[in-house]
Design a protein around this motif. Structure first.
Motif, PDB file in Angstrom:
ATOM      1  N   GLU A  32       0.633  -1.114  -0.235  1.00  0.00           N
ATOM      2  CA  GLU A  32       0.188  -0.145   0.285  1.00  0.00           C
ATOM      3  C   GLU A  32       0.883   1.157  -0.269  1.00  0.00           C
ATOM      4  O   GLU A  32       0.498   2.052  -0.302  1.00  0.00           O
ATOM      5  CB  GLU A  32      -1.038   0.037   0.881  1.00  0.00           C
ATOM      6  N   TRP A  33       1.597   1.257   0.447  1.00  0.00           N
ATOM      7  CA  TRP A  33       3.212   2.498   0.318  1.00  0.00           C
ATOM      8  C   TRP A  33       3.704   2.630  -0.215  1.00  0.00           C
ATOM      9  O   TRP A  33       3.474   3.811  -0.748  1.00  0.00           O
ATOM     10  CB  TRP A  33       4.096   2.319   1.535  1.00  0.00           C
ATOM     11  N   ASP A  34       3.911   1.272  -1.121  1.00  0.00           N
ATOM     12  CA  ASP A  34       4.644   1.518  -2.917  1.00  0.00           C
ATOM     13  C   ASP A  34       3.451   2.306  -3.449  1.00  0.00           C
ATOM     14  O   ASP A  34       3.975   3.008  -4.267  1.00  0.00           O
ATOM     15  CB  ASP A  34       4.975   0.135  -3.074  1.00  0.00           C
ATOM     16  N   ARG A  35       2.111   1.728  -4.067  1.00  0.00           N
ATOM     17  CA  ARG A  35       1.284   2.313  -4.076  1.00  0.00           C
ATOM     18  C   ARG A  35       0.829   4.032  -3.992  1.00  0.00           C
ATOM     19  O   ARG A  35       0.821   4.652  -4.845  1.00  0.00           O
ATOM     20  CB  ARG A  35      -0.386   1.713  -4.202  1.00  0.00           C
ATOM     21  N   CYS A  36       0.564   4.557  -3.049  1.00  0.00           N
ATOM     22  CA  CYS A  36       1.031   5.553  -2.355  1.00  0.00           C
ATOM     23  C   CYS A  36       1.927   6.509  -3.084  1.00  0.00           C
ATOM     24  O   CYS A  36       1.606   7.372  -3.077  1.00  0.00           O
ATOM     25  CB  CYS A  36       0.301   5.442  -0.830  1.00  0.00           C
ATOM     26  N   ARG A  37       3.134   6.091  -2.419  1.00  0.00           N
ATOM     27  CA  ARG A  37       4.030   6.231  -3.024  1.00  0.00           C
ATOM     28  C   ARG A  37       4.439   6.831  -4.791  1.00  0.00           C
ATOM     29  O   ARG A  37       4.447   7.797  -5.333  1.00  0.00           O
ATOM     30  CB  ARG A  37       5.639   6.033  -2.574  1.00  0.00           C
ATOM     31  N   TRP A  38       3.699   5.809  -5.656  1.00  0.00           N
ATOM     32  CA  TRP A  38       4.057   6.096  -7.250  1.00  0.00           C
ATOM     33  C   TRP A  38       3.079   6.935  -7.034  1.00  0.00           C
ATOM     34  O   TRP A  38       3.102   8.261  -8.144  1.00  0.00           O
ATOM     35  CB  TRP A  38       2.982   4.779  -7.658  1.00  0.00           C
TER      36      TRP A  38
END
Length: 42
Positions: A32-38
């Motif tokens: 989820e953190w990776d998606r938000c950062r993207w």
């Protein structure tokens, strides 16, 4: 993570919290953190 709380009478209080996640929850949180950062980078 450390949080400071301030009250009128006592000044500063310091709290320390530790999050203990299962392996599955940790992986999902990282995903989820990776998606938000993207999205932020877009």
């Amino acid at each position: 993570m450390t949080t400071e709380a301030t009250t009128k009478d006592s000044g500063h209080a310091r709290y320390t919290f530790r999050v203990r996640l299962s392996n599955t929850a940790g992986r999902r949180l990282e995903a989820e953190w990776d998606r938000c950062r993207w999205i932020w980078n877009e």
